[in-house]
Motif scaffolding. Structure first.
Motif, PDB file in Angstrom:
ATOM      1  N   GLU A 145       1.718  18.451   2.847  1.00  0.00           N
ATOM      2  CA  GLU A 145       3.215  19.278   2.557  1.00  0.00           C
ATOM      3  C   GLU A 145       3.994  18.741   1.286  1.00  0.00           C
ATOM      4  N   MET A 146       4.073  17.401   1.344  1.00  0.00           N
ATOM      5  CA  MET A 146       4.388  16.944  -0.123  1.00  0.00           C
ATOM      6  C   MET A 146       3.727  17.371  -1.327  1.00  0.00           C
ATOM      7  N   LEU A 147       2.594  17.307  -1.223  1.00  0.00           N
ATOM      8  CA  LEU A 147       1.602  17.637  -2.352  1.00  0.00           C
ATOM      9  C   LEU A 147       1.812  18.795  -2.559  1.00  0.00           C
ATOM     10  N   ASN A 148       1.526  19.894  -1.350  1.00  0.00           N
ATOM     11  CA  ASN A 148       1.764  21.236  -1.822  1.00  0.00           C
ATOM     12  C   ASN A 148       3.304  21.827  -2.344  1.00  0.00           C
ATOM     13  N   THR A 149       4.353  21.237  -1.952  1.00  0.00           N
ATOM     14  CA  THR A 149       5.667  21.494  -2.505  1.00  0.00           C
ATOM     15  C   THR A 149       6.036  20.458  -3.775  1.00  0.00           C
ATOM     16  N   GLY A 150       5.085  19.769  -4.120  1.00  0.00           N
ATOM     17  CA  GLY A 150       5.622  18.977  -5.354  1.00  0.00           C
ATOM     18  C   GLY A 150       5.962  19.613  -6.321  1.00  0.00           C
ATOM     19  N   ASN A 151       5.582  20.670  -6.957  1.00  0.00           N
ATOM     20  CA  ASN A 151       5.806  21.529  -7.982  1.00  0.00           C
ATOM     21  C   ASN A 151       7.153  22.142  -7.877  1.00  0.00           C
ATOM     22  N   ASP A 152       7.569  22.126  -6.982  1.00  0.00           N
ATOM     23  CA  ASP A 152       9.134  22.747  -6.408  1.00  0.00           C
ATOM     24  C   ASP A 152      10.053  21.881  -6.466  1.00  0.00           C
ATOM     25  N   GLU A 199      -6.932  11.594  -3.973  1.00  0.00           N
ATOM     26  CA  GLU A 199      -6.712  10.023  -4.065  1.00  0.00           C
ATOM     27  C   GLU A 199      -5.353   9.701  -3.449  1.00  0.00           C
ATOM     28  N   VAL A 200      -4.368  10.574  -3.406  1.00  0.00           N
ATOM     29  CA  VAL A 200      -3.238  10.245  -2.584  1.00  0.00           C
ATOM     30  C   VAL A 200      -3.286  10.301  -0.989  1.00  0.00           C
ATOM     31  N   LEU A 201      -4.121  11.371  -0.544  1.00  0.00           N
ATOM     32  CA  LEU A 201      -4.440  11.582   0.936  1.00  0.00           C
ATOM     33  C   LEU A 201      -5.499  10.341   1.340  1.00  0.00           C
ATOM     34  N   VAL A 221       0.881  -0.976   0.031  1.00  0.00           N
ATOM     35  CA  VAL A 221      -0.042   0.008   0.203  1.00  0.00           C
ATOM     36  C   VAL A 221       0.897   1.166   0.064  1.00  0.00           C
ATOM     37  N   PHE A 222       2.049   1.315   0.701  1.00  0.00           N
ATOM     38  CA  PHE A 222       2.684   2.512   0.835  1.00  0.00           C
ATOM     39  C   PHE A 222       3.374   2.789  -0.497  1.00  0.00           C
ATOM     40  N   ALA A 223       3.969   1.566  -1.079  1.00  0.00           N
ATOM     41  CA  ALA A 223       4.764   1.842  -2.302  1.00  0.00           C
ATOM     42  C   ALA A 223       3.608   2.331  -3.459  1.00  0.00           C
ATOM     43  N   ALA A 224       2.453   1.752  -3.475  1.00  0.00           N
ATOM     44  CA  ALA A 224       1.357   2.169  -4.371  1.00  0.00           C
ATOM     45  C   ALA A 224       1.179   3.806  -4.163  1.00  0.00           C
ATOM     46  N   ALA A 225       0.969   4.231  -2.789  1.00  0.00           N
ATOM     47  CA  ALA A 225       0.621   5.482  -2.603  1.00  0.00           C
ATOM     48  C   ALA A 225       1.810   6.514  -3.139  1.00  0.00           C
ATOM     49  N   VAL A 226       3.061   6.076  -2.997  1.00  0.00           N
ATOM     50  CA  VAL A 226       4.287   6.871  -3.426  1.00  0.00           C
ATOM     51  C   VAL A 226       3.945   6.897  -4.971  1.00  0.00           C
ATOM     52  N   ILE A 227       3.740   6.029  -5.630  1.00  0.00           N
ATOM     53  CA  ILE A 227       3.823   6.177  -6.974  1.00  0.00           C
ATOM     54  C   ILE A 227       2.685   7.321  -7.468  1.00  0.00           C
ATOM     55  N   LEU A 228       1.602   7.234  -6.657  1.00  0.00           N
ATOM     56  CA  LEU A 228       0.376   8.072  -7.136  1.00  0.00           C
ATOM     57  C   LEU A 228       0.995   9.569  -6.589  1.00  0.00           C
ATOM     58  N   ASP A 244      -0.696  15.235   7.545  1.00  0.00           N
ATOM     59  CA  ASP A 244      -0.066  16.592   7.383  1.00  0.00           C
ATOM     60  C   ASP A 244       0.948  16.499   6.427  1.00  0.00           C
ATOM     61  N   ILE A 245       2.079  15.485   6.737  1.00  0.00           N
ATOM     62  CA  ILE A 245       3.151  15.605   6.192  1.00  0.00           C
ATOM     63  C   ILE A 245       3.007  15.194   4.668  1.00  0.00           C
ATOM     64  N   TRP A 246       1.932  14.436   4.308  1.00  0.00           N
ATOM     65  CA  TRP A 246       1.871  14.106   2.805  1.00  0.00           C
ATOM     66  C   TRP A 246       1.033  15.251   2.306  1.00  0.00           C
TER      67      TRP A 246
END
Length: 702
Positions: free
Chosen positions: A672-679, A576-578, A550-557, A668-670
Motif C-alpha cells: 500500500e505504501m509503495l502504491n501511494t508513495g507518489n502522492d 527490493e523493498v517487498l 533491517v527495518f531501518a534499512a528497508a525504510v531507506i529503500l 500488504d501494508i508495505w
C-alpha cells in the motif's frame, strides 16, 4: 563400449548386496555425513542433530536405547532460543538417512550456525564445515571443562513460588539455585553462545567461582553473595535466550526472576557501598543480554548504565594503568588475569557508552566516559588461556583470537564517539551541520572499514582463504556479519540528514548514494545470515538488534522508491523493498520481542506516512482513504481504521494491528505504501524525524 545392464538384473532379491567384512566403527549418520564419530552410544554428533544413533550394518543395527521423557538437550539443541523437550525416542519415527535435509536436521543445522546477535553465514562456511560444526573435536573452547550431552529440564523452586513476591533484602537466595549440573550446563551455554559478543567473563575464573558456591552449600558455609549475583545473571541470560523462540512468555518470566535474584544478591551484599568485580560483571551481563525484558522496579536501578559506570569508577577501573598503579604493581606480585579482566570491563563500558551516544534516545549526542579522563590500556589480543603466561605479548590484529571481535567493535565505538564530538553541538542547538564535517566523518568510517582484518570480511576471496579459521573458530564467521552490519548501519545513520536532500540536490548526492548502498549492505548481510532455507525462520530473526537494522534499512529503500516513483527501475526497486518486508514478516513469527519491536516501528512509520498523505486543508479521514483507491479487503479496512492516528490526540495504534496474519498482512501494508508513495506531500513531511525515531534502541518497550 559400455554394456547395457538389464533392469531385471538389478533385482536385489536375486543379487543381494554383499555384506561388509566387519561392522563399521562409526554410526550410520556420521558415515552418511562423512564426519568424525566419537563412537559413543549415542555419539555427540547424533545428540547435536537429535537423530537416532545406530551402529553396525543396517540389517542388524542395534536399537537406540530409550531415553527418559521430558529430557532437554541442554548442550546441543536445535533452537538457540528455546530448550527442546523430547520424549522417548522409540515413539518417534526413525530419521531416515536418505533424507539428510529433513526438518529436524535442518533445525539442528540452523541452531549450530546461529547464535545470539550473530547469524548463520552459509556462504562463509562450506557445507563440509557446517556438517561438522556439531563435532566436539572441532570446538576449541577448551577453557571450560564441562560435560557435553543432555541436561535435565530446570525445575526451579520459583515455579511454585515467585522470588519477586519477596523482599530482596531478606529473600533466601540459595533456595532458588538449580543443581550444580544444571548451573554448569547453563553456564556452558552462555560461554559458547552469548559471551563471545562482549567477552566480559573469563571462563575458568567463573567456573571456579561456581564450584566455590556449591562447595559452600555442601559444607553449610556462607556463600559469597557477589559470586551468587554473577551466577544468577548468567542463568537469567541463558534462560532468556534459550526460551525466547518457542516460549517467550516463560522466557520473560524466568529472566525477570533471575534478574530479581541478581539484584537481591547485590542488595544483600551491600554492593553499592562496597562494589566488587563479580558484582560489576553481574550488572553488565544483565545490561547487555536481558535489557529488552522488563526488569523488576525494585532492582532496576542497579542495572542502569550510569550506575554501572559509577560503580566501575568506584573500583578505580578508569586508572588501572596510571603511573601510581603501575608502580604499585612493579613492586609486588599481582594477578595478571584480574588486571586483564579490569581492562576488558572498562573498555566494554566505554564502547557501549560511545555507541549509545550515536543512537536515538535520552543518551543521544552525549556520553559519560571521556577519553581524557581515563588511563587504561586496551585489552590484549590473546586467547583466554594465554592470560598470565610469562612473556606473552599482544598479537597483531591479523591473528584471530578470543578478543578479535571485542577490539574491532571498539574501533567502531571510537568512530561513533568522533561523530558525537563533531556534531553534538549542532544537533543540540538546532543548527545545520557543515557537509564538510559529514564527509570527514565518512572518511573515518571507511578508514576503519578498510582496517578490518581479512577474516572479518565477507568477500568470497577472504571467505575461501580463511575457511580453516572458520572451522577452528566458528564464531569468527558469525562475528563477521555483526561487525559489518554495525558499521554499515551507522554509516547510513551518519548520512541520513542529507539523504532526502541528496535525492534532489547534486551537492549532496553522495549521501543519497551512501545511504542506499549501506542499506543494501545491511539487507545482504541478513540474507547471508539466513542461508539458503527460505522456508525456515533462522534464530537470527529473533534477535531484535539485527531486525532493528533491517527495518531501518528497508525504510531507506522505501523512501527512495517514493522519491523516484517514475524511475525506469521503479518496479525492480519496489520488489527490493517487498523482499526486505518479507524478512520482517518472517521475523514477526519468530519472537514476541521482535514482533513488538516491529509493531512499534510500524506505528512510527504509519504516523509519519499518514500525515504526509494529507494535503493541507483537507479532511484527514477522507484523503487518507482516497489516496489508496486500489486497496481492497483487509488492507483498505486497515487504512480506514488507522486514520484515527492522524489526530495528535488520538491514541497510538495497538500493536496487534501490525501482527502478521498468515505472513501476508505486513506485506500488504508495505505494498500500500509503495502504491501511494507518489502522492506523498514530501515538502511537508519531516523524514529526518522519522528516521531518528526509527533508530531508537528502546522502541520495543517504548
Amino acid at each position: 563400449m559400455k554394456r547395457k545392464v538389464n533392469s531385471h538384473l538389478l533385482d536385489s532379491s536375486r543379487f543381494p548386496k554383499r555384506t561388509p567384512r566387519q561392522d563399521p566403527v562409526s554410526c550410520e549418520s556420521c558415515r552418511l555425513k562423512k564426519i568424525k564419530c566419537d563412537r559413543q552410544q549415542p555419539c555427540s554428533s547424533c545428540l547435536a542433530r537429535q537423530l537416532d544413533c545406530i551402529y553396525g550394518r543396517p540389517a542388524i543395527a542395534r536399537a537406540p536405547q530409550p531415553r527418559p521423557p521430558a529430557v532437554v538437550e541442554r548442550g546441543m539443541h536445535p533452537n538457540l532460543d528455546s530448550p527442546v523437550v523430547t520424549t522417548d525416542r522409540s515413539s518417534r519415527p526413525h530419521a531416515s538417512p536418505s533424507a539428510p535435509y529433513n526438518r529436524e536436521s535442518l533445525r539442528t543445522a540452523d541452531w549450530l550456525e546461529n547464535i545470539h546477535l550473530a547469524e548463520r553465514v552459509s556462504t562463509a562456511t562450506p557445507k563440509w564445515l557446517r556438517d561438522g560444526l556439531g563435532d566436539p573435536a572441532r570446538r576449541r573452547s577448551s577453557s571450560v571443562n564441562l560435560e557435553a550431552g543432555p541436561k535435565p529440564l530446570l525445575s526451579m523452586p520459583y515455579m511454585s513460588r515467585s522470588a519477586i513476591d519477596e523482599n530482596p533484602a531478606s529473600v533466601n537466595l540459595v533456595s532458588f539455585l538449580p543443581t550444580k549440573a544444571e548451573a554448569l550446563g547453563l553456564f556452558r551455554y552462555y560461554h559458547h553462545y552469548v559471551d563471545y559478543l562482549y567477552h566480559i567473563l573469563i571462563p575458568k575464573r567463573v567456573e571456579g567461582l561456581m564450584n566455590g558456591i556449591y562447595h559452600c552449600i555442601d559444607n553449610g558455609s556462607p556463600v559469597e553473595l557477589n559470586h551468587l549475583a554473577l551466577l544468577f545473571s548468567i542463568l537469567a541470560s541463558s534462560l532468556c535466550l534459550q526460551m525466547a523462540l518457542e516460549a517467550p512468555g516463560d522466557a520473560e518470566a524466568r529472566s525477570q526472576e533471575f534478574v530479581y535474584l541478581t539484584g537481591a544478591a547485590l542488595i544483600q551484599s551491600h554492593y553499592t557501598a562496597s562494589p566488587t568485580l563479580e558484582g560489576l560483571q553481574a550488572t553488565m551481563v544483565v545490561m547487555h543480554n536481558v535489557s529488552n525484558w522488563k526488569i523488576p522496579s525494585l532492582v532496576n536501578g542497579l542495572f542502569v548504565h550510569g550506575a554501572i559506570v559509577s560503580q566501575a569508577k568506584s573500583l578505580m577501573l578508569h586508572c588501572v594503568d596510571s603511573p601510581s598503579f603501575r608502580n604499585e604493581r612493579d613492586g609486588s606480585t599481582y594477578d595478571a588475569v584480574e588486571l586483564e579482566l579490569k581492562r576488558r570491563l572498562w573498555w566494554d563500558l566505554a564502547s557501549y557508552d560511545w555507541l549509545m551516544g550515536f543512537l536515538t534516545g535520552p543518551q543521544e549526542w552525549t556520553y559519560l566516559i571521556h577519553p581524557e579522563h581515563m588511563n587504561v590500556n586496551k585489552p590484549t589480543n590473546i586467547d583466554d588461556d594465554a592470560i598470565g603466561t610469562h612473556g606473552v605479548v599482544t598479537l597483531p590484529s591479523s591473528t584471530p583470537t578470543d578478543m578479535s571481535f571485542f577490539l574491532q567493535r571498539l574501533k567502531l565505538a571510537f568512530v561513533s564517539r568522533d561523530v558525537v564530538d563533531a556534531t553534538s553541538y549542532e544537533h543540540l542547538h538546532g543548527l545545520e551541520i557543515s557537509y564538510d564535517k559529514i564527509l570527514e566523518l565518512d572518511r573515518k568510517f571507511h578508514e576503519a572499514l578498510a582496517e578490518i582484518p581479512e577474516f572479518f570480511r565477507l568477500d568470497a576471496a577472504s571467505r575461501r582463504r580463511f575457511a580453516s579459521v572458520y572451522e577452528e573458530r566458528p564464531t569468527i564467521a558469525w562475528q563477521c556479519c555483526l561487525l559489518q552490519q554495525g558499521f554499515y548501519s551507522r554509516l547510513c545513520r551518519l548520512h541520513r540528514d542529507f539523504f532526502i536532500r541528496g535525492a534532489r540536490e547534486p551537492a549532496y548526492s553522495y549521501s543519497h548514494v551512501i545511504c542506499l548502498q549501506s542499506a543494501r549492505k545491511v539487507l545482504e548481510i541478513k540474507r547471508i545470515m539466513d542461508g539458503n532455507e527460505p522456508n525456515h525462520t533462522p534464530p537470527n530473526s529473533v534477535v531484535w538488534s539485527v531486525m532493528h537494522h533491517v527495518f531501518a534499512a528497508a525504510v531507506i529503500l522505501l523512501l527512495d522508491v517514493c522519491f523516484n516513483w517514475d524511475d525506469i527501475l521503479a518496479e525492480k526497486r519496489k520488489e527490493e523493498v517487498l523482499d526486505a518486508c518479507r524478512m520482517l514478516s518472517k521475523a514477526q513469527e519468530s519472537s514476541s520481542l521482535v514482533r513488538e519491536g516491529i509493531n512499534g516501528m510500524m506505528s512510527v512509520l504509519q504516523k509519519h506516512w499518514k500525515h504526509s498523505l494529507v494535503p493541507r486543508g483537507e479532511n484527514p479521514s477522507n484523503s487518507a482513504i482516497e489516496a489508496a483507491p486500489s486497496l481492497q479487503g483487509t488492507s483498505q479496512a486497515f487504512l480506514a481504521d488507522s486514520t484515527a492516528a492522524l489526530n495528535d490526540d488520538a491514541p497510538e495504534l495497538p500493536a496487534a494491528t501490525f501482527d502478521s496474519i498468515g505472513g501476508k498482512q505486513l506485506e500488504d501494508i508495505w505494498s500500500e505504501m509503495l502504491n501511494t508513495g507518489n502522492d506523498l506531500t514530501l515538502e511537508a513531511a519531516d523524514w529526518t524525524e522519522l528516521l531518528n525515531e526509527l533508530t531508537d534502541p528502546d522502541l520495543p518497550r517504548g
